[in-house]
Motif scaffolding. Structure first.
Motif, PDB file in Angstrom:
ATOM      1  N   ALA A  13      39.729  49.802  41.166  1.00  0.00           N
ATOM      2  CA  ALA A  13      38.659  49.352  40.279  1.00  0.00           C
ATOM      3  C   ALA A  13      39.205  48.912  38.926  1.00  0.00           C
ATOM      4  N   ALA A  14      40.193  49.635  38.408  1.00  0.00           N
ATOM      5  CA  ALA A  14      40.766  49.256  37.118  1.00  0.00           C
ATOM      6  C   ALA A  14      41.384  47.871  37.189  1.00  0.00           C
ATOM      7  N   VAL A  15      42.148  47.611  38.252  1.00  0.00           N
ATOM      8  CA  VAL A  15      42.775  46.303  38.418  1.00  0.00           C
ATOM      9  C   VAL A  15      41.710  45.222  38.610  1.00  0.00           C
ATOM     10  N   ALA A  16      40.737  45.501  39.481  1.00  0.00           N
ATOM     11  CA  ALA A  16      39.708  44.499  39.784  1.00  0.00           C
ATOM     12  C   ALA A  16      38.861  44.181  38.555  1.00  0.00           C
ATOM     13  N   MET A  17      38.439  45.207  37.825  1.00  0.00           N
ATOM     14  CA  MET A  17      37.569  44.972  36.677  1.00  0.00           C
ATOM     15  C   MET A  17      38.303  44.250  35.551  1.00  0.00           C
ATOM     16  N   ALA A  18      39.585  44.527  35.387  1.00  0.00           N
ATOM     17  CA  ALA A  18      40.367  43.780  34.401  1.00  0.00           C
ATOM     18  C   ALA A  18      40.473  42.319  34.819  1.00  0.00           C
ATOM     19  N   GLY A  19      40.678  42.074  36.116  1.00  0.00           N
ATOM     20  CA  GLY A  19      40.757  40.710  36.612  1.00  0.00           C
ATOM     21  C   GLY A  19      39.452  39.955  36.476  1.00  0.00           C
ATOM     22  N   GLU A  20      38.330  40.684  36.568  1.00  0.00           N
ATOM     23  CA  GLU A  20      37.013  40.062  36.437  1.00  0.00           C
ATOM     24  C   GLU A  20      36.596  39.872  34.977  1.00  0.00           C
ATOM     25  N   GLY A  21      37.387  40.405  34.056  1.00  0.00           N
ATOM     26  CA  GLY A  21      37.028  40.318  32.649  1.00  0.00           C
ATOM     27  C   GLY A  21      35.993  41.332  32.224  1.00  0.00           C
ATOM     28  N   LEU A  22      35.680  42.290  33.098  1.00  0.00           N
ATOM     29  CA  LEU A  22      34.681  43.300  32.777  1.00  0.00           C
ATOM     30  C   LEU A  22      35.224  44.301  31.764  1.00  0.00           C
TER      31      LEU A  22
ATOM     32  N   ALA B 186      51.641  47.338  41.062  1.00  0.00           N
ATOM     33  CA  ALA B 186      52.435  46.299  40.401  1.00  0.00           C
ATOM     34  C   ALA B 186      51.606  45.568  39.346  1.00  0.00           C
ATOM     35  N   ARG B 187      50.323  45.314  39.653  1.00  0.00           N
ATOM     36  CA  ARG B 187      49.466  44.641  38.675  1.00  0.00           C
ATOM     37  C   ARG B 187      49.244  45.525  37.439  1.00  0.00           C
TER      38      ARG B 187
END
Length: 718
Positions: free
Chosen positions: A315-324, A476-477
């Motif tokens: 979730a941390a990686v995904a939300m950072a990628g989404e700009g959330l 890695a991200r």
């Protein structure tokens, strides 16, 4: 019976507040449950009307052991607001109003404290509900649930005599919920998480809605992302005819949320839309409790979800990628222990073996040990050095000590939103739920391996498969966001990297004043949230031993509580700090400081753009800092902005001497950046430029008599 308006009562009894969406009291005063109810109403979501007894009322109750006259008057006025909001009347035999009485601490303590539902029920009210609904089964079920719960929670006697008077019931329930703050299970929960016993609990009183009313009614729990994996889409469970804790208790096995989409598609669509709105608003995975009453959706609570280590990373990686969320927040969302957990083998290779039990995955991971079925035994054997697995028909808050001691948890009943599932994810314990009747007897005393990811229990000790590639990619991200090698990520998250070590060893610097005031120290603790003596010393220019002495003094005076990650303000400390800030504001020319703040906000808009550019090359591309020319251009912008703002910060220090140290802290960050240590740009675990700027912004907001919420609404403090 006279029922004074709540607004009038609040003037004499500020310990009671209506949750109408306009309540401005903090989460610390009204508790997470009430804050959520109030906030969801602000967002225009369907929420039953409610009011709250604040933590001030809890403190007053703690002194006398009773609800005094002023608080009780506030409760009566609160009930009047619920009557107006529902068109029902408490204790009436025509369209009677029933209420829930729930605990609500500022810190989420799921399942640890007490709740009473369907309060206001008696024999006459039951007959009134039969007349109104033509459903005697619903009326008798509602009364049965109330009697069982009241006897358990309030009377502590399964054969106790429940009062017929709804007002007497209400007084007893509120008293019991206040007292549940000091229950053994609640104390265990707080002790294992560093939560102060001094925070106290609020009480939320809310109009009941009924998931047990008819075939188009039910209750459920929804997560805006899967709390086990961190993936979309939404994840939830639903129980037709259920009420209250039926889903999370684990006493029944609910159905997938997809079934709600089939039976009530419009309700399902409303629910999904609400979940997405709440996630965007809260910028985190949301755990949402809901009830459907005769095809109408009601939301009861939304809070940040407990999640597995895998879900935390994903979730941390995904939300950072989404700009959330931004990069710093993504890194704050993941701990070193969670990184270690996801990199352990989590899915077993069991060719040729037959599982002893299978159920639903509630928390991934792999753990082996001897099965025990009693939480006290689990605690004792674990303390003696044994590796134990706790297997229960279902778990309850009273089992918490055994769950903490066990390496994994297995239940016969319940789903992925049950108590066992929620607590195991928070503890990071592999967990399999809903394995079916007879599993406790079949497994007791055996050596087993619990595979939380596969939802299976295997005989003996079983090794695991290599870590999934998707986990490696997410780590890695995260490492890229932190600017470190993946192997160094746990050390970075623990603050143990060489850069952090250099930070901790940095000599303190002069802040231009001989002595740091009590206000300065308490304000720093309040802004940072948790502060260790070394960080206080570095930020305020103190000797570390002096900072440690001050911290200990604050704890002794009850102004701060000691936690494993530093001192934090208690409610008394926050009140004391508020008084000190009010005195400081009185000594500052408000017109002059307001003008300076307006000037600062112009620089603030520029700095936000600079920090965003440092973290992201564009909306979809994380800056991995491999392009030195790009980074150099961003750092040039930062240097130019600092040159422009430094004179302003010096002027602010002249107007308010306590803030004079900020220019030195900003200069130190610039010095370190110019020396090549770019972690001083925006790393949250140190006095980076962005960290110090944020704290200065907070102090200016407070000095101007404003709030961050007000400034965020005005677009100056997002």
């Amino acid at each position: 019976m006279d029922r004074p308006e709540l607004a009038a009562v609040e003037r004499t009894a500020p310990s009671v507040a209506e949750l109408d969406g306009a309540c401005t009291l903090s989460r610390d005063r009204i508790g997470g449950k009430a804050w959520s109810v109030n906030h969801m109403r602000t967002l225009g979501l369907p929420v039953p009307p409610a009011f709250a007894l604040t933590t001030d009322a809890w403190a007053e109750f703690g002194v006398s052991g009773v609800l005094d006259a002023e608080i009780w008057a506030g409760v009566r006025a609160g009930i009047a607001t619920l009557e107006r909001g529902t068109g029902r009347e408490f204790g009436s035999t025509e369209r009677p109003l029933l209420v829930s009485v729930r605990s609500g601490a500022a810190v989420s303590m799921p399942g640890m404290m007490d709740t009473v539902l369907n309060l206001g029920m008696n024999a006459e009210v039951e007959r009134a509900l039969v007349t109104e609904t033509r459903n005697p089964g619903y009326a008798s079920d509602t009364r049965r649930r109330f009697l069982d719960q009241y006897r358990e929670i309030v009377l502590g006697d399964s054969n106790g005599v429940v009062p017929e008077d709804p007002w007497e019931q209400l007084r007893g329930a509120i008293t019991a919920v206040f007292r549940s703050w000091d229950s053994a299970r609640a104390k265990t929960y707080r002790r294992t998480r560093g939560v102060s016993d001094e925070l106290g609990t609020a009480v939320t009183v809310q109009a009941m809605v009924f998931g047990n009313l008819d075939a188009l009614s039910g209750t459920g729990v929804l997560f805006s992302r899967n709390p086990n994996t961190g993936e979309r889409p939404v994840f939830g469970e639903w129980l037709i005819g259920g009420q209250g804790e039926d889903v999370v208790s684990g006493r029944t096995t609910p159905r997938p949320l997809d079934e709600l989409a089939i039976t009530l598609p419009e309700v399902h669509a409303q629910l999904i839309a609400a979940a997405l709105l709440l996630e965007r608003d809260g910028r985190d995975i949301q755990d949402i409790e809901f009830t459907v009453e005769s095809g109408r959706l009601w939301l009861l609570q939304s809070r940040p979800a407990k999640r597995s280590a895998r879900a935390a990373v994903r979730a941390a990686v995904a939300m950072a990628g989404e700009g959330l969320i931004d990069t710093d927040e993504a890194l704050r969302r993941v701990t070193a222990d969670q990184v270690h957990t996801v990199l352990r083998p989590a899915s077993s290779d069991n060719a040729g073996l037959r599982p002893l039990a299978s159920g639903e995955s509630a928390c991934p991971g792999l753990a082996s040990g001897v099965v025990v079925t009693d939480p006290d035994e689990a605690e004792a054997r674990s303390a003696a050095g044994e590796q134990v697995i706790l297997v229960r028909p279902t778990t309850s808050p009273d089992d918490l000590h055994g769950m903490i001691a066990a390496l994994a948890i297995v239940t016969e009943l319940g789903g992925a939103t049950s108590h066992a599932a929620l607590v195991s994810r928070e503890l990071g314990r592999p967990c399999v739920v809903g394995c079916g009747p007879g599993v406790v007897d079949a497994l007791v005393g055996r050596i087993v391996t619990v595979d939380g990811g596969a939802g299976t229990v295997w005989p003996g000790q079983v090794t695991g498969k290599p870590v999934d590639d998707s986990v490696i990619e997410d780590i890695a991200r995260l490492a890229g966001l932190a600017g470190v090698d993946p192997a160094q990520l746990p050390a970075f998250l623990s603050g143990e990297t060489s850069a952090a070590a250099e930070t901790n060893s940095t000599p303190t610097y002069s802040v231009g004043i001989k002595q740091v005031s009590e206000l300065g120290m308490l304000r720093l603790i309040g802004i940072k949230g948790r502060v260790k003596p070394d960080a206080m010393a570095s930020s305020l220019g103190l000797v570390e031993s002096e900072a440690a002495s001050h911290s200990a003094g604050f704890v002794a005076r009850g102004l701060c509580a000691s936690t494993p990650v530093g001192a934090r303000l208690t409610p008394e400390g926050r009140e004391h700090l508020t008084r000190l800030l009010e005195q400081e504001r009185a000594d500052v020319d408000q017109n002059v400081i307001a003008a300076a703040y307006d000037e600062f906000c112009e620089f603030n808009a520029e700095l936000k753009e600079i920090i965003t550019a440092w973290q992201m090359k564009d909306a979809s591309t994380v800056n991995d800092h491999s392009d030195t020319s790009y980074d150099a251009a961003v750092l040039d912008r930062l240097a130019t902005t600092h040159q422009g703002v430094a004179p302003l910060v010096r002027r602010i220090g002249a107007m308010a001497p306590r803030l004079a140290h900020y220019v030195d802290r900003l200069e130190l960050a610039v010095e370190r950046i110019n020396g090549g240590d770019h972690s001083w740009v925006a790393r949250p675990i140190m006095d980076s430029y962005h960290t110090v700027w944020f704290e200065l912004h907070e102090d200016l907001i407070g000095l101007c008599g404003l709030s961050r919420a007000d400034e965020a609404a005005a677009g100056r403090a997002q």
